[in-house]
Design a protein around this motif. Structure first.
Motif, PDB file in Angstrom:
ATOM      1  N   LYS A 343       7.709  -3.453  -4.840  1.00  0.00           N
ATOM      2  CA  LYS A 343       7.209  -3.750  -3.510  1.00  0.00           C
ATOM      3  C   LYS A 343       5.798  -4.320  -3.643  1.00  0.00           C
ATOM      4  O   LYS A 343       5.002  -3.865  -4.471  1.00  0.00           O
ATOM      5  CB  LYS A 343       7.162  -2.477  -2.664  1.00  0.00           C
ATOM      6  CG  LYS A 343       8.521  -1.943  -2.246  1.00  0.00           C
ATOM      7  CD  LYS A 343       8.346  -0.737  -1.340  1.00  0.00           C
ATOM      8  CE  LYS A 343       9.675  -0.173  -0.880  1.00  0.00           C
ATOM      9  NZ  LYS A 343       9.510   1.020  -0.006  1.00  0.00           N
ATOM     10  N   ALA A 344       5.507  -5.330  -2.843  1.00  0.00           N
ATOM     11  CA  ALA A 344       4.189  -5.959  -2.905  1.00  0.00           C
ATOM     12  C   ALA A 344       3.852  -6.585  -1.561  1.00  0.00           C
ATOM     13  O   ALA A 344       4.752  -6.945  -0.791  1.00  0.00           O
ATOM     14  CB  ALA A 344       4.155  -7.019  -4.006  1.00  0.00           C
ATOM     15  N   ARG A 345       2.559  -6.726  -1.294  1.00  0.00           N
ATOM     16  CA  ARG A 345       2.122  -7.408  -0.081  1.00  0.00           C
ATOM     17  C   ARG A 345       1.123  -8.492  -0.445  1.00  0.00           C
ATOM     18  O   ARG A 345       0.424  -8.406  -1.466  1.00  0.00           O
ATOM     19  CB  ARG A 345       1.493  -6.415   0.908  1.00  0.00           C
ATOM     20  CG  ARG A 345       0.140  -5.887   0.491  1.00  0.00           C
ATOM     21  CD  ARG A 345      -0.433  -4.944   1.542  1.00  0.00           C
ATOM     22  NE  ARG A 345      -1.814  -4.573   1.230  1.00  0.00           N
ATOM     23  CZ  ARG A 345      -2.873  -5.267   1.638  1.00  0.00           C
ATOM     24  NH1 ARG A 345      -2.707  -6.371   2.369  1.00  0.00           N
ATOM     25  NH2 ARG A 345      -4.087  -4.874   1.330  1.00  0.00           N
ATOM     26  N   GLY A 350      -5.308 -13.904  -0.552  1.00  0.00           N
ATOM     27  CA  GLY A 350      -4.280 -14.775  -1.099  1.00  0.00           C
ATOM     28  C   GLY A 350      -3.722 -14.312  -2.429  1.00  0.00           C
ATOM     29  O   GLY A 350      -3.265 -15.139  -3.235  1.00  0.00           O
ATOM     30  N   PHE A 351      -3.731 -12.993  -2.661  1.00  0.00           N
ATOM     31  CA  PHE A 351      -3.186 -12.441  -3.902  1.00  0.00           C
ATOM     32  C   PHE A 351      -2.138 -11.375  -3.577  1.00  0.00           C
ATOM     33  O   PHE A 351      -2.196 -10.721  -2.524  1.00  0.00           O
ATOM     34  CB  PHE A 351      -4.292 -11.827  -4.766  1.00  0.00           C
ATOM     35  CG  PHE A 351      -5.312 -12.811  -5.255  1.00  0.00           C
ATOM     36  CD1 PHE A 351      -5.051 -13.619  -6.363  1.00  0.00           C
ATOM     37  CD2 PHE A 351      -6.532 -12.950  -4.596  1.00  0.00           C
ATOM     38  CE1 PHE A 351      -5.985 -14.531  -6.810  1.00  0.00           C
ATOM     39  CE2 PHE A 351      -7.472 -13.872  -5.034  1.00  0.00           C
ATOM     40  CZ  PHE A 351      -7.206 -14.664  -6.145  1.00  0.00           C
ATOM     41  N   TRP A 352      -1.218 -11.206  -4.497  1.00  0.00           N
ATOM     42  CA  TRP A 352      -0.205 -10.172  -4.338  1.00  0.00           C
ATOM     43  C   TRP A 352      -0.747  -8.828  -4.816  1.00  0.00           C
ATOM     44  O   TRP A 352      -1.350  -8.740  -5.877  1.00  0.00           O
ATOM     45  CB  TRP A 352       1.050 -10.514  -5.140  1.00  0.00           C
ATOM     46  CG  TRP A 352       1.866 -11.627  -4.561  1.00  0.00           C
ATOM     47  CD1 TRP A 352       1.900 -12.926  -4.980  1.00  0.00           C
ATOM     48  CD2 TRP A 352       2.778 -11.537  -3.460  1.00  0.00           C
ATOM     49  NE1 TRP A 352       2.769 -13.660  -4.215  1.00  0.00           N
ATOM     50  CE2 TRP A 352       3.329 -12.839  -3.278  1.00  0.00           C
ATOM     51  CE3 TRP A 352       3.180 -10.503  -2.619  1.00  0.00           C
ATOM     52  CZ2 TRP A 352       4.260 -13.105  -2.276  1.00  0.00           C
ATOM     53  CZ3 TRP A 352       4.114 -10.779  -1.632  1.00  0.00           C
ATOM     54  CH2 TRP A 352       4.643 -12.060  -1.466  1.00  0.00           C
ATOM     55  N   GLU A 353      -0.506  -7.794  -4.023  1.00  0.00           N
ATOM     56  CA  GLU A 353      -0.870  -6.424  -4.395  1.00  0.00           C
ATOM     57  C   GLU A 353       0.400  -5.598  -4.478  1.00  0.00           C
ATOM     58  O   GLU A 353       1.135  -5.466  -3.488  1.00  0.00           O
ATOM     59  CB  GLU A 353      -1.817  -5.811  -3.368  1.00  0.00           C
ATOM     60  CG  GLU A 353      -3.204  -6.417  -3.360  1.00  0.00           C
ATOM     61  CD  GLU A 353      -4.122  -5.724  -2.366  1.00  0.00           C
ATOM     62  OE1 GLU A 353      -3.622  -4.838  -1.620  1.00  0.00           O
ATOM     63  OE2 GLU A 353      -5.318  -6.050  -2.320  1.00  0.00           O
ATOM     64  N   LEU A 415       6.261 -16.013  -4.587  1.00  0.00           N
ATOM     65  CA  LEU A 415       5.629 -17.321  -4.662  1.00  0.00           C
ATOM     66  C   LEU A 415       4.160 -17.232  -4.256  1.00  0.00           C
ATOM     67  O   LEU A 415       3.720 -16.241  -3.644  1.00  0.00           O
ATOM     68  CB  LEU A 415       6.371 -18.321  -3.773  1.00  0.00           C
ATOM     69  CG  LEU A 415       7.866 -18.496  -4.068  1.00  0.00           C
ATOM     70  CD1 LEU A 415       8.469 -19.553  -3.146  1.00  0.00           C
ATOM     71  CD2 LEU A 415       8.104 -18.858  -5.529  1.00  0.00           C
ATOM     72  N   ASP A 416       3.395 -18.286  -4.540  1.00  0.00           N
ATOM     73  CA  ASP A 416       1.945 -18.267  -4.335  1.00  0.00           C
ATOM     74  C   ASP A 416       1.538 -18.313  -2.876  1.00  0.00           C
ATOM     75  O   ASP A 416       0.369 -18.069  -2.558  1.00  0.00           O
ATOM     76  CB  ASP A 416       1.295 -19.447  -5.066  1.00  0.00           C
ATOM     77  CG  ASP A 416       1.368 -19.296  -6.581  1.00  0.00           C
ATOM     78  OD1 ASP A 416       1.596 -18.160  -7.049  1.00  0.00           O
ATOM     79  OD2 ASP A 416       1.213 -20.305  -7.291  1.00  0.00           O
TER      80      ASP A 416
END
Length: 459
Positions: A343-345, A350-353, A415-416
């Motif tokens: 799981k990520a947000r 502008g980065f995935w956590e 994706l970015d």
């Protein structure tokens, strides 16, 4: 053997009306989407001699920064997939009507327009094949057909490829060993099959292969005499009896009651990262890898997802069932072919956590009502116990949709731009298969089919 025998056997995993015939294909380099297949990105080859000219399935896509690229966007996507040509469906082969056969590879700059690797591995048994049939060991578990599970890349980070690393592919295979078809059928269906009817290649086992370039693969010999690293649990197996005289126990010494299995296939392997607050991270007994695989339980004939754990990714210990069917539901006919992601947000910078202990499993469920395949979801905080969340991707709308009969074999990428992309296998009413894409923003539970533009159909 009668077609009805095959259809009865593999109905839950092969919704095709008939595997003996297919619609003729038109040769072309590209094909403009019609209104029903706008999200298709990859199809079987139009070259009748190609290893992937009949059916394709189980796309596993990885994206990374290519250090050798001279373009502004240095991203490169690699897709591995398995496929079958018509020759494997010849009557004398007596193989189950699946899309398994050999494993190929394709590349892309945007993940939507793909170019096949038409060369493949120099030692494969057909051109364009990365991992083909095992022609070196007649006793091997993978001499008749192989199918893709998962590929782990040598990564420094989730998007930067490391130099000099090793790719690891987990795959399943079947041999020409015969088993009785009634072994795989519920009691009320056994009368539909001729007495003594057999099938080959159905007792699937799981193996591993390694590569330095992702194209040419070398098989890793597993502990089983067939070369497999994971085999169906069978209490009468002499090799199993010798290795497990004290039964199966978990890492805490607790005895586990593992149900007997008829096959092991479609392995999904997840790296279990060390949490910042975790102690004993260097413990050799730590479960650094989790494998989820599709199986059929011998006693109940349920199609379920079981799991195993490993410290090194090659020697595995079974842990039991992760997901099993819920009667009367969208997976009441079976659970199989999964993909597990963190799981990520997407944060404001502008980065995935990533969540430290949050996981989502996307899996293929077979409805007990209409028999169609759909992509469902479940969640876990420990990779062991899973809570079902329901429908993620439904079949296509209308009988003319390219994926009207079933969707499955999901694989999810981040994706970015904060979007999740899912690659999945779809099947139409006529039995044709292709790879499509869907996207989700934020929650991983709500998905829409993604416009793919033009689908590549290279020969």
């Amino acid at each position: 053997m009668a077609v009805s025998a095959y259809t009865s056997l593999t109905h839950a995993w092969a919704p095709t009306k008939s595997f003996l015939h297919r619609a003729p294909r038109t040769k072309s380099k590209t094909a403009l989407q019609n209104r029903n297949d706008y999200n298709v990105v990859f199809r079987p080859s139009s070259d009748p001699d190609s290893f992937d000219s009949f059916k394709i399935g189980t796309a596993r896509v990885h994206r990374y920064a290519d250090p050798d690229s001279t373009t502004l966007d240095n991203s490169e996507y690699i897709m591995w997939y398995h496929a079958r040509d018509p020759s494997l469906n010849d009557a004398e082969n007596s193989l189950p009507p699946l899309s398994t056969g050999r494993i190929g590879r394709a590349t892309s700059r945007n993940g939507l327009i793909w170019e096949r690797d038409e060369t493949g591995s120099f030692d494969a048994d057909k051109p364009g094949v990365s991992l083909g049939l095992n022609t070196d060991s007649w006793w091997g578990f993978d001499t008749a057909h192989v199918g893709l599970g998962q590929v782990l890349l040598p990564m420094m980070t989730p998007s930067i490829r490391s130099e000099g690393g090793v790719y690891v592919m987990y795959y399943m295979g079947g041999s020409y060993e015969e088993t009785q078809i009634i072994d795989y059928l519920e009691e009320e269906k056994k009368s539909r099959v001729p007495e003594g009817a057999t099938i080959k290649g159905m007792k699937l086992k799981i193996g591993a292969a390694i590569s330095q370039d992702g194209t040419t693969w070398g098989r890793v010999e597993g502990d089983d005499p067939s070369g497999a690293c994971m085999v169906p649990f069978d209490k009468s197996d002499v090799n199993l009896q010798n290795n497990m005289k004290d039964g199966i126990r978990d890492e805490n010494g607790k005895h586990l009651d593992i149900p007997e299995e008829l096959y092991c296939g479609w392995p999904e392997v997840v790296v279990n990262p060390v949490a910042e607050n975790e102690r004993g991270a260097t413990d050799p007994n730590r479960n650094n890898f989790f494998m989820y695989y599709s199986t059929m339980l011998k006693d109940t004939k349920e199609k379920a997802i079981s799991f195993a754990v490993s410290g090194n990714g090659f020697a595995w210990s079974k842990r039991g069932i992760a997901l099993r069917p819920t009667p009367g539901s969208l997976d009441g006919g079976g659970c199989a072919r999964c993909n597990v992601v963190k799981k990520a947000r997407f944060n404001e910078e502008g980065f995935w956590e990533e969540e430290e202990n949050g996981w989502i499993m996307f899996y293929e469920g077979v409805s007990s009502e209409d028999g169609k395949h759909r992509i469902l979801a479940a969640e876990s905080d420990d990779l062991k116990t899973w809570n079902k969340l329901g429908l993620a991707v439904d079949v296509g709308e209308g009988d003319e949709a390219w994926d009207a009969q079933g969707v499955g074999s999901p694989h999810v990428l981040r994706l970015d731009d904060g979007v999740f992309r899912m690659y999945y296998t779809g099947e139409g009413q006529n039995g044709d298969t292709a790879i499509g894409v869907a996207k989700s923003v934020g929650d991983l539970l709500h998905w829409n089919r993604e416009q793919a533009g033009m689908a590549f159909m290279a020969e």
